[in-house]
Design an enzyme around this catalytic site. Structure first.
Site, PDB file in Angstrom:
ATOM      1  N   TYR A  39      70.147   1.391   8.154  1.00  0.00           N
ATOM      2  CA  TYR A  39      69.619   1.361   9.520  1.00  0.00           C
ATOM      3  C   TYR A  39      70.619   0.567  10.366  1.00  0.00           C
ATOM      4  O   TYR A  39      70.883  -0.601  10.054  1.00  0.00           O
ATOM      5  CB  TYR A  39      68.252   0.664   9.568  1.00  0.00           C
ATOM      6  CG  TYR A  39      67.140   1.428   8.867  1.00  0.00           C
ATOM      7  CD1 TYR A  39      66.986   1.359   7.482  1.00  0.00           C
ATOM      8  CD2 TYR A  39      66.246   2.204   9.599  1.00  0.00           C
ATOM      9  CE1 TYR A  39      65.959   2.059   6.849  1.00  0.00           C
ATOM     10  CE2 TYR A  39      65.211   2.905   8.967  1.00  0.00           C
ATOM     11  CZ  TYR A  39      65.085   2.825   7.590  1.00  0.00           C
ATOM     12  OH  TYR A  39      64.078   3.506   6.962  1.00  0.00           O
ATOM     13  N   TYR A  65      57.936  -2.602   4.538  1.00  0.00           N
ATOM     14  CA  TYR A  65      58.715  -1.389   4.275  1.00  0.00           C
ATOM     15  C   TYR A  65      58.215  -0.671   3.016  1.00  0.00           C
ATOM     16  O   TYR A  65      58.082   0.561   3.015  1.00  0.00           O
ATOM     17  CB  TYR A  65      60.199  -1.743   4.130  1.00  0.00           C
ATOM     18  CG  TYR A  65      61.102  -0.536   4.181  1.00  0.00           C
ATOM     19  CD1 TYR A  65      61.566  -0.039   5.391  1.00  0.00           C
ATOM     20  CD2 TYR A  65      61.484   0.128   3.015  1.00  0.00           C
ATOM     21  CE1 TYR A  65      62.382   1.084   5.443  1.00  0.00           C
ATOM     22  CE2 TYR A  65      62.303   1.236   3.052  1.00  0.00           C
ATOM     23  CZ  TYR A  65      62.751   1.718   4.274  1.00  0.00           C
ATOM     24  OH  TYR A  65      63.546   2.831   4.319  1.00  0.00           O
ATOM     25  N   PRO A  67      59.342   7.107  13.938  1.00  0.00           N
ATOM     26  CA  PRO A  67      59.748   7.266  12.528  1.00  0.00           C
ATOM     27  C   PRO A  67      60.471   6.067  11.912  1.00  0.00           C
ATOM     28  O   PRO A  67      60.563   6.000  10.687  1.00  0.00           O
ATOM     29  CB  PRO A  67      60.669   8.491  12.559  1.00  0.00           C
ATOM     30  CG  PRO A  67      61.102   8.637  13.974  1.00  0.00           C
ATOM     31  CD  PRO A  67      60.006   8.071  14.816  1.00  0.00           C
ATOM     32  N   LYS A 105      56.861   5.518   8.115  1.00  0.00           N
ATOM     33  CA  LYS A 105      55.454   5.232   7.777  1.00  0.00           C
ATOM     34  C   LYS A 105      54.511   6.441   7.948  1.00  0.00           C
ATOM     35  O   LYS A 105      53.414   6.455   7.381  1.00  0.00           O
ATOM     36  CB  LYS A 105      54.929   4.087   8.661  1.00  0.00           C
ATOM     37  CG  LYS A 105      55.531   2.748   8.308  1.00  0.00           C
ATOM     38  CD  LYS A 105      54.941   2.175   7.039  1.00  0.00           C
ATOM     39  CE  LYS A 105      55.836   1.184   6.358  1.00  0.00           C
ATOM     40  NZ  LYS A 105      56.358   1.568   5.067  1.00  0.00           N
ATOM     41  N   HIS A 146      64.867   3.808  -4.788  1.00  0.00           N
ATOM     42  CA  HIS A 146      65.708   2.807  -4.118  1.00  0.00           C
ATOM     43  C   HIS A 146      65.062   1.429  -4.165  1.00  0.00           C
ATOM     44  O   HIS A 146      63.924   1.264  -3.749  1.00  0.00           O
ATOM     45  CB  HIS A 146      65.926   3.200  -2.654  1.00  0.00           C
ATOM     46  CG  HIS A 146      66.887   4.340  -2.484  1.00  0.00           C
ATOM     47  ND1 HIS A 146      67.362   4.738  -1.264  1.00  0.00           N
ATOM     48  CD2 HIS A 146      67.481   5.147  -3.400  1.00  0.00           C
ATOM     49  CE1 HIS A 146      68.201   5.747  -1.445  1.00  0.00           C
ATOM     50  NE2 HIS A 146      68.278   6.024  -2.727  1.00  0.00           N
TER      51      HIS A 146
END
Ligand code: FAD
Ligand code: DHB
Length: 389
Positions: A201, A384, A293, A297, A72
Site C-alpha cells: 500500500y 487488517y 476497498p 473489508k 500472507h
C-alpha cells in the site's frame, strides 16, 4: 414454488448463505438477475480474512483455496521513498490473510451448489419482493417471458448496493449513513509476476497506489484517479508510468509490466443502512453496507453477515427467535468497526484535493508512527486480519 428461504442475489453473500443453509438442513433458492458468466467476470476483492477462510473450510469448500491461494503473514506500507513491513503474523499472535480472488471463491461456491443439485435461477428479470412484513413473504421474477412466484418463510437480500431488496423497504423504516470520496481507483489485471511477494500500500504526493496479486504470475494493481476519469483515457503504458512514480525507487525498479487483461474504475463510498432486518427480510453484504476497498473489508463483511444470518435462521427452525431478533444489532457492531477501519485507512493513504502539503505531512507522520510504534502497528494489524466474530 415454496422454499424456506429465498436468497435474492447470487454474489458471494448469496452463495455463501446458500451453502450455510444447506449445511443446516434449510431449503433455499438463489435468484440472480445476471448470468453465471457475468457474475464470474467481475474482478473485485482479493484478500480473505482468516474468519472467511475458516468459513470455507467449515463448509468443506477450502480445498482449491488452500492449493491455489497465497497465504500472507504481512504487507508493506510504502511512503517517503521507503518500504516498511507490517508483520501481521507476529503482531496478531499468528494470524494471516489469504490472497484468493472473489471470482475464484464464487466459482467454488457455484460449483458446490451445482454438484449438490441446489436450485439457482440465473437471468431472473424484474425481481420483486412482497409481503415481508407478514409470515408468508414472496419473491416474483420474470424468466423467459413467464412470471414466477416463490413463497417462503424468509427473504435474504444479498443483492448488492444497487439491488432491489434495500429499495423495497419503506423509506421511513430505514436510516442511512453515507460518505463519498472525491476520487476512484483505476485497477488493472495483468499476467505479470507481482512486484513484491506481499501486498504493498503506497502513500505518495501524487496519490495512492496498491500492488496486489491473484497468483505468482497474475498481478492486480490500483492507482487513485479522479472521480470523473475514464479507464479508456489510460493506455497501459500511462498506467505503468504513473504507478512507478508512486512507488519507492527500489520497488519501482522491480516492476514487470505487460498488457492489461482488465482495466476499470471503481468509485469509493462508505454507506450503512440500519436496521438490517425488516420483518422477514434480512439484508446482508453490500445490500446493507459498502466500504471503500482500502483494507479489503467488503467481501469479508459479507461473509460475517451471512454467517450470523445462517446461525439465526437455524436457531429459528430449532424453536428460538433470539437469533433473528438480534441479527441486525449483532451485524452492525462488526460492520461499523470495519466501516471505521476502511474510512481511516482510506483517509491515511489517499491524496485529498483540499488537503495540500499540510495533509501530506500529517499522513507521513502518522505512517512513521505506525511503522515504529508496536502499539499502533498492532491496532492496524488486528483490524487488517479481521476483528473476531
Ligand atoms: P455483490 O457481489 O454485489 O453481489 C450481489 C449480486 O446480486 C450480484 O451478483 C448482482 O448481479 C445481484 N443482483 C443485483 N440486483 C439484483 C436483483 N434485483 N435481483 C437479483 N439479483 C440481483 N472488496 C474487497 O474486499 N476488496 C476489493 O478489492 C474490492 N473491490 C471492489 C471493486 C468493485 C468495482 C466493487 C463494486 C466492489 C469491490 N469490493 C471489494 C467489494 C466486494 O466486492 C463486495 O463487498 C462483495 O462483492 C459483496 O458481496 P455481495 O454478495 O454482498 O454483493
Ligand atoms: C485488493 C483490493 C484491496 O482493496 C485491498 O485492500 C487489497 C487487495 C485486491 O483486489 O487484490
Amino acid at each position: 414454488m415454496r422454499v424456506q428461504v429465498a436468497i435474492v442475489g447470487g454474489g458471494p453473500a448469496g452463495h455463501l448463505l446458500g451453502q450455510l443453509l444447506h449445511q443446516a438442513g434449510i431449503d433455499a433458492i438463489v435468484i440472480e438477475q445476471r448470468s453465471q458468466d457475468y457474475v464470474l467476470g467481475r474482478i473485485r476483492a482479493g484478500v480473505l480474512e482468516q474468519g472467511t477462510t475458516d468459513l470455507l473450510d467449515e463448509l468443506g469448500l477450502g480445498k482449491r483455496m488452500h492449493r491455489e491461494g497465497l497465504v500472507h503473514g504481512g504487507f508493506a506500507l510504502n511512503f517517503g521513498g521507503v518500504q516498511h513491513r507490517i508483520d501481521l503474523h507476529q503482531l496478531t499472535g499468528g494470524k494471516r490473510v489469504t490472497v484468493y480472488g472473489q471470482t475464484e471463491l464464487t466459482r467454488d461456491l457455484m460449483d458446490a451448489r451445482a454438484t449438490l443439485g441446489l436450485r439457482t435461477v440465473y437471468e431472473a428479470e424484474k425481481v420483486s419482493l412482497h409481503d415481508f412484513d407478514g409470515v408468508r413473504p414472496k419473491v416474483r421474477y420474470l424468466r423467459q417471458g413467464v412470471t414466477r412466484e416463490i413463497e417462503c418463510d424468509f427473504i435474504a437480500g444479498c443483492d448488492g448496493f444497487h439491488g432491489v431488496s434495500r429499495a423495497s423497504v419503506p423509506v421511513n423504516a430505514l436510516q442511512t449513513f453515507e460518505r463519498t470520496y472525491p476520487f476512484g481507483w483505476l485497477g488493472i489485471l495483468s499476467d505479470t509476476p507481482p512486484v513484491s511477494p506481499e501486498l504493498v500500500y503506497a502513500n505518495h504526493a501524487r496519490g495512492f497506489a496498491l500492488c496486489s496479486m491473484r497468483s505468482q504470475t497474475r498481478s492486480r494493481y490500483y492507482i487513485q484517479c479522479p472521480l470523473d476519469d475514464k479507464s479508456e483515457n489510460w493506455s497501459d503504458d500511462a498506467f505503468w508510468d504513473e504507478l512507478r512514480l508512486r512507488l519507492s525507487p527500489k520497488l519501482a525498479e522491480k516492476l514487470v509490466t505487460g498488457p492489461s487483461i482488465e482495466k476499470s474504475i471503481a468509485p469509493l463510498r462508505s454507506f450503512v443502512a440500519e436496521p438490517m432486518r425488516f420483518g422477514r427480510l434480512f439484508l446482508a453484504g453490500d445490500a446493507a453496507h459498502i466500504v471503500p476497498p482500502t483494507g479489503a473489508k467488503g467481501l469479508n463483511l459479507a461473509a460475517s453477515d451471512v454467517r450470523y444470518l445462517a446461525r439465526a435462521l437455524a436457531a429459528f427452525y430449532a424453536g428460538s427467535q433470539a437469533g433473528i431478533n438480534a441479527y441486525s444489532d449483532t451485524c452492525l457492531r462488526r460492520v461499523w468497526k470495519a466501516v471505521r477501519f476502511s474510512w481511516w485507512f482510506t483517509s491515511l493513504m489517499h491524496k485529498f484535493p483540499e488537503g495540500g502539503g499540510f495533509a501530506q505531512k500529517i499522513q507521513e507522520a502518522e505512517l512513521d508512527y505506525l511503522v515504529h510504534s508496536p502499539a499502533a502497528a498492532t491496532s492496524l494489524a488486528e483490524n487488517y486480519v479481521g476483528l473476531p466474530l
